[in-house]
Design a protein around this motif. Structure first.
Motif, mmCIF file in Angstrom:
data_model
loop_
_atom_site.group_PDB
_atom_site.id
_atom_site.type_symbol
_atom_site.label_atom_id
_atom_site.label_comp_id
_atom_site.label_asym_id
_atom_site.label_seq_id
_atom_site.Cartn_x
_atom_site.Cartn_y
_atom_site.Cartn_z
ATOM 1 N N ASP A 347 0.858 -1.179 0.000
ATOM 2 C CA ASP A 347 0.000 0.000 0.000
ATOM 3 C C ASP A 347 0.898 1.234 0.000
ATOM 4 N N TRP A 348 1.328 1.637 -1.200
ATOM 5 C CA TRP A 348 2.273 2.746 -1.302
ATOM 6 C C TRP A 348 1.685 4.051 -0.785
ATOM 7 N N GLU A 349 0.382 4.211 -0.887
ATOM 8 C CA GLU A 349 -0.235 5.434 -0.362
ATOM 9 C C GLU A 349 -0.017 5.543 1.141
ATOM 10 N N SER A 350 -0.211 4.430 1.848
ATOM 11 C CA SER A 350 0.015 4.403 3.300
ATOM 12 C C SER A 350 1.500 4.569 3.617
ATOM 13 N N VAL A 351 2.353 3.865 2.867
ATOM 14 C CA VAL A 351 3.800 3.954 3.093
ATOM 15 C C VAL A 351 4.283 5.385 2.895
ATOM 16 N N ASN A 352 3.850 6.012 1.810
ATOM 17 C CA ASN A 352 4.291 7.375 1.514
ATOM 18 C C ASN A 352 3.806 8.371 2.554
ATOM 19 N N ARG A 353 2.612 8.151 3.066
ATOM 20 C CA ARG A 353 2.089 9.034 4.096
ATOM 21 C C ARG A 353 2.963 8.955 5.359
ATOM 22 N N LYS A 354 3.308 7.735 5.772
ATOM 23 C CA LYS A 354 4.166 7.549 6.948
ATOM 24 C C LYS A 354 5.573 8.069 6.680
ATOM 25 N N LYS A 355 6.041 7.849 5.450
ATOM 26 C CA LYS A 355 7.387 8.311 5.079
ATOM 27 C C LYS A 355 7.471 9.834 5.145
#
Length: 379
Positions: A347-355
């Motif tokens: 889930d890149w959207e979730s990963v990018n948000r945390k990143k």
């Protein structure tokens, strides 16, 4: 301000470690974008070679375990061309402690980090040569381990107390700093994340970086020698390659290449290395920066954990994976074949948000430390 950074210069000019070079490049670029003049300290400390029985034991015993006596530097031309084009160095090259302490280059601020600069106890690594009137900070520096010998603790306490601000790259490092009296130490992201995907792609396009192949491919990037020169999880990797029906391209450094002789091995330039990750279908790696760039460039990847003497370095990417919710990107032989684990949804959207939250926290640390140094300069 004029900022001088102590990082892995002495290491990079001897070994083709892509992450060590590119993390500094990202930090320099970020600081320059914020209006500062930045230089990489050319400090090439000369190590004394072991003599007599110690040298004999090193050569006989270590060489029988894996090839360590002569670490290869592949594509030296590509690395040095990158340094010439993109890296600002101090005018003087320092070859020993005497030169560094007697003629310390002037700056408004010194930064140590990132990379495993604190994986050792030399006072130089802790900027002890810097005059007391010049502020010094650490940014995302790594100890490369989670324990410090008890007898070294008083000395490290003394080293750390002179820093105006401290941040480290692993939570284990935060705990170590806290145990050494620096309760203000923070966990910050590796400098390679201070540049985003689009910025890296811009560099790649500007310098017309070539792709390793026109075919669909899997890229393997591995560091450190393997026990008995045998790639960890080799059977699982070979089965994965067979099932995928894709080309497998590998890069090994620090003599990991001796375990990769069955595969198509390449030694790209630093920007070509980024481009190779960017255009791969999947990434297999045991490297922290292999993980970092896979995440930053949004490429499906799996981490092959290091074992044996190198296993204490696994915390480097375990912390990052946990912070971003990517713990399932660690290959586990007990959880099905490698193909199945690689194909898990990210889930890149979730990963990018945390990143992005992590990046902003890290930038706030840097900006606060830089602002404090500016005030010191004005005084």
């Amino acid at each position: 301000m004029k900022i001088i950074v102590l990082s892995s210069y002495s290491y990079v000019i001897k070994v083709n470690n892509y992450g060590s070079l590119l993390q500094y490049f990202a930090l320099q670029t970020y600081l320059e974008k914020n209006g500062h003049e930045v230089q990489w300290l050319q400090y090439e400390a000369q190590k004394k070679k072991p003599k007599g029985i110690n040298r004999w034991l090193r050569e006989k015993l270590l060489h029988s375990y894996f090839k360590t006596d002569n670490v290869q530097f592949h594509n030296k031309e590509g690395f040095f061309k990158f340094i010439d084009q993109h890296i600002k160095l101090t005018e003087k090259k320092y070859r020993n402690k005497k030169e560094l302490y007697s003629n310390t280059p002037n700056a408004d601020l010194y930064i140590v980090g990132s990379d495993q600069v604190w994986n050792g106890f030399s006072p130089d690594r802790y900027l002890m040569f810097v005059p007391s009137n010049i502020p010094k900070i650490s940014y995302a520096v790594s100890f490369g381990k989670n324990k410090i010998p008890q007898y070294m603790r008083p000395l490290l306490w003394y080293y750390l107390k002179g820093f105006t601000a401290i941040s480290v790259r692993e939570m284990e490092g935060v705990k170590l700093c806290h145990s050494l009296g620096r309760n203000d130490a923070q966990y910050t992201i590796d400098p390679s994340f201070l540049l985003n995907r689009e910025e890296y792609i811009k560099f790649i396009k500007k310098y017309n970086c070539i792709q390793p192949t026109s075919k669909s491919y899997i890229y393997g990037y591995f560091v450190n020698p393997f026990p008995n020169n045998t790639l960890t999880a080799k059977e699982a990797i070979d089965q994965y390659i067979k099932e995928s029906k894709k080309e497998f391209i590998v890069t090994g450094i620090q003599n990991a290449e001796y375990a990769l002789t069955d595969y198509n091995s390449i030694q790209p330039s630093p920007l070509e290395w980024i481009n190779t990750i960017l255009n791969a279908d999947n990434i297999l790696t045991n490297s922290f920066h292999g993980v970092a760039f896979s995440i930053n460039l949004q490429k499906p990847f799996l981490v092959i954990l290091q074992n044996g003497d190198m296993s204490n370095q696994n915390c480097r990417y375990l912390n990052l994976l946990k912070r971003l919710g990517l713990e399932d990107r660690i290959y586990n032989s007990e959880k099905g074949n490698l193909q199945k684990q690689m194909d898990r949804f990210i889930d890149w959207e979730s990963v990018n948000r945390k990143k992005e939250i992590f990046i902003e926290e890290s930038k706030k640390f840097l900006q606060a430390a830089l602002s404090s140094a500016v005030k010191t300069k004005k005084i």
